[in-house]
Design a protein around this motif. Structure first.
Motif, PDB file in Angstrom:
ATOM      1  N   GLU B 202       0.731  -1.097  -0.071  1.00 21.11           N
ATOM      2  CA  GLU B 202      -0.030   0.145  -0.085  1.00 21.11           C
ATOM      3  C   GLU B 202       0.920   1.165  -0.211  1.00 21.11           C
ATOM      4  N   ALA B 242       1.314   6.897   1.076  1.00 17.17           N
ATOM      5  CA  ALA B 242       0.289   5.933   0.821  1.00 17.17           C
ATOM      6  C   ALA B 242      -1.041   6.946   0.453  1.00 17.17           C
ATOM      7  N   ALA B 244      -5.289   7.152   0.586  1.00 12.11           N
ATOM      8  CA  ALA B 244      -6.423   6.387   0.970  1.00 12.11           C
ATOM      9  C   ALA B 244      -7.562   6.401  -0.241  1.00 12.11           C
ATOM     10  N   THR B 281       1.889   4.301   8.168  1.00 10.47           N
ATOM     11  CA  THR B 281       1.356   4.917   6.914  1.00 10.47           C
ATOM     12  C   THR B 281       0.347   3.695   6.494  1.00 10.47           C
ATOM     13  N   ARG B 285      -3.918   4.543   6.522  1.00  5.59           N
ATOM     14  CA  ARG B 285      -4.718   4.271   5.400  1.00  5.59           C
ATOM     15  C   ARG B 285      -6.202   3.956   5.500  1.00  5.59           C
ATOM     16  N   PRO B 551      -5.845   6.419  -5.877  1.00  9.06           N
ATOM     17  CA  PRO B 551      -4.762   5.610  -5.945  1.00  9.06           C
ATOM     18  C   PRO B 551      -4.272   4.949  -7.226  1.00  9.06           C
TER      19      PRO B 551
END
Lengths: 564, 566
Positions: B202, B242, B244, B281, B285, B551
């Motif tokens: 991730e 990362a 979300a 991290t 997320r 993402p």
């Protein structure tokens, strides 16, 4: 002197590594995955291309014989471009001020580790795809209501495949680059000269293109740039400047360090002489452009008229590219009988020559001006209304478009007078106008060294007129040419070229750094600027206007030079 | 707007000690004497002379060794020798530096920025200093004309103090030793540590780096001050990013600042830092977003330090007390209570370490050649003093050695090592209990625990709301009903200073240090802010600005191979 001698010995100490096949594998691995890039109700990529510049970079800047900035590193920079749509209308050729972009730049790790390389490529591709999708919709929105569809966005050509050969290009190396910057700045730092700086940039390596159309092209890339500039501040506060510069494909093409030092010393001596000249008077009359000034005259006034790449569309034409001049077929640029052609293929070793442009197209000779009239245009793979096929002149910097720029441009007059006859003709013209002499300009300020905002900010703006002379003199009937200083041109544009009344022998091929309008066009810090070459005659223009550019406050503290 | 931010500045070059060269200080003294003589001769018939002249030269070398995704990402370095020349024309009572009130935003005189070669003979430095003096003198002479006409046109100033105060001449010769770092070993270390992040699919981007900074400084003035000193700083840093599902980009940054290679974390500690960043991290997320809210909170030591830096530290900088464009929150509060009586605040640049950590805001002599002093700013809740440069303010005529700048900027008073001290402290467990009790008392289902922060900023002027923002990276929801603490994301702590101070209820006994760099009018300067954890009866949080990008659409390349090694 020790450093200068070392330079000669080190000139061919190439440190360009062999082409990295691991890098190509990483690019291909990520390219193989782009078919999976999908967003809801959005087009998929129709063309993805990766360009990587990979090689050692050596840069040094010095003043008064001492380094004040250096950069010795590996420049390994990825440019990922994703196009969505199709070749007729895609996400390219459109700028959204501060908005999304279908091109991403990203530094790659210096080590050939697949997972590390692919991570950076993956992130760049993802961002470029998302940017391209948004750009295309913005472009389609802006185009609504247009009466006539613009030309297609991209010329589809068969893929180019060029395997890597042996590394080409000799690099100076860090020690020699440092030494050259020191020595040249020291050579110019004499007498009343207040400040003298030298910059040396040597980048050599590979340019690799991997694209989804099958292109796999390796070519050696790089250039070496040397610039020296100096300034004098007169007692009345006026600043007077001068400079010398060299642009070559590699270090082996540079003059010897002794020759550059000698030329630098001559520049400094000339500057001191010019600074001592009396106050300038306004000038309206014939002007003779000799030597490098003739090259700069054509480079500044003619080059934009030879390029057929259309301006970039944008969501606000006032902000981006809206004022870029457009070349036009049929326009008279020069007097009867003049010819201009561009041929990057001549293999003379000039810096403006190349075998593949930045879009993977082999260049060919283009006869641009015949009989003084524009007959053809330089093209990249961005089709125009009047010309649709690439001429192999698509080159660009950073995340900018690959627009057409000159490669090796030749300007030929129908008749060349011997140098002395050209000067006599100039004096005759001045005499007829009731003037005691004629203005002879031998060096113009290169755009990169102009302090005006239009150049200094980013190089985005089209050239505004003609830059001021660095070196000029007033030639009288006795043949004496007295130095003239601090003049600048007024109201000069391309039409001045039609007022050329005679030509003579030129300075020979001269290399410059240029580029499409955009960031990095005139900077040399990393890999800014693209080498071009000009071969032009000296020319006499019947009438130009110049005004004095003096001013400044006298110094309170006089600074004398101490022991070095 | 003033920032206390953590910014690692990348650069290029190679680790290298400065070359042996002549005496920089002697050259500066020679140039200063020459400039004084020439100015005196040239302006003998003029009413206004250059009464104060100082030169400061800083040789800054920085090297960054970075690893990313398991590969060496480059060793890059830079070196720059900056020159600052300050000339004051007029008299200490009214000189060319005096603020011009209601000045056009385009009317300010641009300060010249000079750099000089960092090697070779020193005559170029002498000549540059003279040229720069000439430029600065002429600019100052012109500005004094504007100052006088501005004073004539405007109403009388509230603060009638002089423009320049006296200070004794200082001689401080203490050049630090070069930092010796094995760049090859660090290249291997950062490479190996950066590979750890590959175990978390991730995490889309990450890096591990060592930044080595060496500053050598020389300073002289026409009062006889001579300084040759410097600063050594190393930062081991790492970050991970990362995204979300709601598009919020989540970046966690952790670092250790030290003044010597001996103080760098051990290999095991560095690995723990990297793994901690990765785990935080990944956890962030999945963490829920907190809506705008008010209620009780604990600010852990580092967060409380930054909180004080923003809401208090910038407001007790001396120049803001005489600038009528400033909010002047505390100008008229000297001798009055502004904090609970159990709290005191000092700023002490002379301190090198606290709570087992090197302090970023340490220096011996400030940018005006004044010896740094420990300053008691708040004593048991009562405001006592301000941070002062040589620009006096009413009632405070003398510098306490806080005039600072980044090269290229005019000096103003700045914070060094700001320290909040508390009496009657309680354990952190007790503080947490009190947080729960306070939440219950306020009929709130939960309180917040600000565990770590990345920085903050504040507005101190009159034309903008006098507010502050502290930007947390790790925030926990502490449930009043006893449920386990819950990691949350997406909030910034906001407020106004006076109202917030009134809400401090208790302090813990766990002093922590935040090392960072602070940006303000005189550029970026290294600082520290330390504090015990604080319980505040009411804070306000607002939603944090967030990105909106999805993402990455494709999974990370070779993710399965890397994750298998986790």
């Amino acid at each position: 002197m020790i450093a200068a001698l070392a330079l000669v010995g080190l000139a061919l100490a190439a440190d360009v590594p062999p082409a990295s096949l691991a890098l190509q594998s990483a690019l291909e691995a990520e390219l193989a995955r782009v078919s999976g890039l999908r967003l809801p109700d959005a087009p998929t990529p129709w063309l993805v291309s990766y360009d990587v510049l990979d090689g050692p970079l050596h840069y040094a800047a010095a003043e008064d014989g001492a380094l004040y900035g250096t950069n010795h590193t590996v420049h390994r920079m990825l440019r990922a471009q994703v196009r969505v749509g199709d070749a007729v209308v895609d996400s390219s050729n459109f700028s959204s001020f501060g908005g999304p972009d279908g091109v991403q730049l990203r530094a790659l790790p210096e080590e050939d580790l697949a997972v590390a390389l692919r991570r950076e490529i993956w992130l760049s591709t993802d961002a470029a795809y998302k940017g391209a999708v948004e750009l295309l919709s913005q472009k389609q929105a802006v185009r609504r209501g247009l009466k006539e569809a613009p030309p297609p966005d991209y010329e589809v050509l068969p893929p180019t495949v060029v395997a890597p050969g042996a590394p080409v290009g000799s690099a100076l190396g860090s020690a020699a680059v440092d030494a050259l910057a020191r020595d040249l700045s020291s050579a110019a730092s004499v007498g009343v000269i207040e400040a003298a700086q030298a910059e040396v940039r040597d980048w050599h390596g590979w340019h690799l293109t991997v694209a989804s159309d099958g292109t796999r092209a390796w070519r050696p890339a790089g250039n070496v740039v040397v610039r020296v500039q100096a300034s004098v501040r007169r007692a009345d506060g006026t600043e007077v400047r001068n400079a010398r510069w060299w642009v070559e494909r590699d270090a082996s093409a540079l003059p010897t360090s002794e020759a550059m030092l000698a030329e630098t010393r001559a520049m400094a001596a000339r500057l001191v002489e010019i600074a001592a000249a009396p106050d300038p008077e306004p000038w309206l009359g014939p002007v003779l452009f000799e030597g490098p000034a003739a090259t700069e005259l054509f480079s500044q006034l003619l080059a934009p008229e030879l390029v057929g790449t259309r301006p970039e569309e944008s969501d606000d034409s006032m902000l981006i590219g809206g004022g870029t001049p457009r070349a036009r077929l049929g326009r008279r640029l020069l007097p009867e009988g003049w010819r201009v052609w561009d041929d990057p293929t001549s293999r003379s070793g000039a810096a403006g020559e190349y075998t593949l442009d930045h879009e993977g197209v082999a260049p060919h000779r283009v006869d641009l001006v015949v009989g003084g009239v524009v007959k053809d245009l330089l093209m990249s793979r961005i089709p125009g209304k009047e010309r649709v096929h690439s001429t192999g002149h698509g080159r660009g910097l950073g995340d900018g478009r690959r627009a057409a720029i000159v490669g090796y441009t030749h300007v030929a007059a129908p008749k060349l007078l011997p140098a002395r006859a050209l000067r006599r003709r100039a004096l005759d013209l001045a005499n007829a106008a009731g003037l005691p002499g004629v203005l002879v300009v031998t060096r113009l300020t290169p755009p990169a060294m102009v302090e005006g905002l239009e150049f200094a900010m980013s190089g985005d703006a089209p050239l505004a007129g003609l830059t001021a002379p660095y070196e000029a003199c007033m030639l009288d009937k006795k043949g004496v040419c007295a130095p003239v200083r601090n003049l600048r041109f007024v109201g000069v544009d391309r039409r001045a070229l039609r007022d050329i009344v005679a030509a003579g022998p030129g300075p020979g091929p001269e290399n410059q750094l240029d580029g499409p309008p955009g960031t990095g066009r005139y900077t040399i810090g990393t890999t800014g600027g693209i080498p071009t070459t000009w071969s032009v005659p000296s020319v006499l223009v019947s009438e130009l206007e110049l005004e004095p550019a003096v001013g400044g406050e006298p110094r309170v503290i006089r600074v004398e030079r101490g022991e070095k | 707007m003033f920032w206390l931010a953590l910014v690692a500045i990348g650069s290029r070059g190679a680790l290298a000690a400065p070359e042996a060269q002549g005496d920089v200080l002697a050259t500066m003294r020679t140039a200063l004497e020459e400039a004084e003589q020439k100015l005196e001769a040239a302006t003998a018939r003029e009413a206004d002379d250059a009464y104060a002249l100082s030169y400061e030269v800083v040789d800054h070398r920085e090297t960054t060794i970075q690893g990313s995704h398991g590969a060496a990402a480059g060793t890059v370095g830079s070196r720059r020798r900056s020159v600052d020349v300050d000339v004051r024309v007029g008299s200490p009572e009214l000189d060319s530096t005096h603020k011009i009130r209601d000045e056009s935003m385009f009317g300010g005189d641009e300060r010249a920025r000079w750099i000089v070669g960092f090697e070779g003979p020193l005559d170029p430095l002498r000549r540059l200093l003279l040229r720069a003096t000439d430029d600065a003198f002429r600019q100052a002479r012109s500005r004094l004309l504007k100052v006088r006409s501005n004073a004539a046109v405007k109403v009388a100033r509230e603060d009638g103090s002089a423009d320049y105060g006296p200070a004794p001449a200082v001689t401080h010769i203490a050049p630090p030793a070069p930092v010796m770092v094995d760049s090859a070993a660090w290249k291997a270390t950062t490479r190996e540590l950066s590979a750890i992040y590959l175990q978390w699919p991730e995490i889309i981007d990450s890096a591990v780096q060592l930044v080595v900074t060496e500053d050598d400084r020389w300073l002289v003035n026409n009062e006889g001050t001579q300084v040759a000193d410097g600063r050594r700083h190393l930062r081991f840093a790492t970050w991970a990013t990362a995204v979300a599902d709601d598009g919020m980009e989540l970046s966690v940054y952790d670092y250790v600042d030290v003044a010597s290679p001996d103080h760098l974390p051990s290999p095991a500690a560095m690995e723990a830092i990297v793994r901690g960043v990765a785990e935080r991290t990944a956890a962030l997320r999945k963490a829920p977003v907190v809506d705008p809210w008010t209620g009780p909170a604990i600010l852990r030591g580092r967060a409380a330090g930054v909180f004080f830096h923003e809401i208090f530290g910038h407001r007790i900088e001396g120049h803001r007390q005489k600038d009528e464009d400033e909010g002047q929150t505390f100008t008229k509060r000297v001798g009055q209570p502004i904090l609970p009586a159990f709290l005191s605040v000092v700023d002490d640049p002379t301190l090198t370490r606290l709570a087992g950590e090197d302090l970023n805001g340490h220096y011996a002599v400030d940018g005006e050649g004044v010896a740094a002093e420990r300053v008691s700013l708040v004593d048991h809740g009562i405001l006592r003093n301000f941070l002062l440069s040589r620009t006096p303010i009413e009632g405070f005529p003398r510098s306490n050695g806080h005039g600072r700048r980044q090269p290229g900027n005019a000096i103003v008073p700045r914070q060094g090592n700001l320290m909040v001290q508390a009496e009657g402290v309680v354990s952190f467990a007790e503080l947490r209990k009190r947080l729960v009790a306070e939440a219950v008392r306020q009929k709130k289902p939960w309180g917040l625990l600000f565990d770590d922060i990345s920085g903050g900023f504040t507005f101190t002027g009159r034309s903008t709301p006098n507010s502050f923002v502290v930007q947390p990276v790790v925030v926990w929801r502490v449930w009043a009903d006893g449920r386990p603490d819950e990691l949350v994301r997406g909030v910034d702590l906001i407020g106004t200073p006076l109202a917030t101070f009134a809400n401090i209820l208790a302090a813990g006994g766990d002093t922590e240090v935040f090392n960072g760099v602070c940006g303000a009018e005189s550029g970026w300067v290294p600082v520290s802010a330390s504090s015990p954890s604080l319980l505040v009866s009411e804070v306000e949080v607002q939603r944090r600005a967030k990105g909106n990008d999805r993402p990455p659409l494709l999974p990370a390349p070779m993710a399965s191979t890397a994750a298998a090694s986790r």
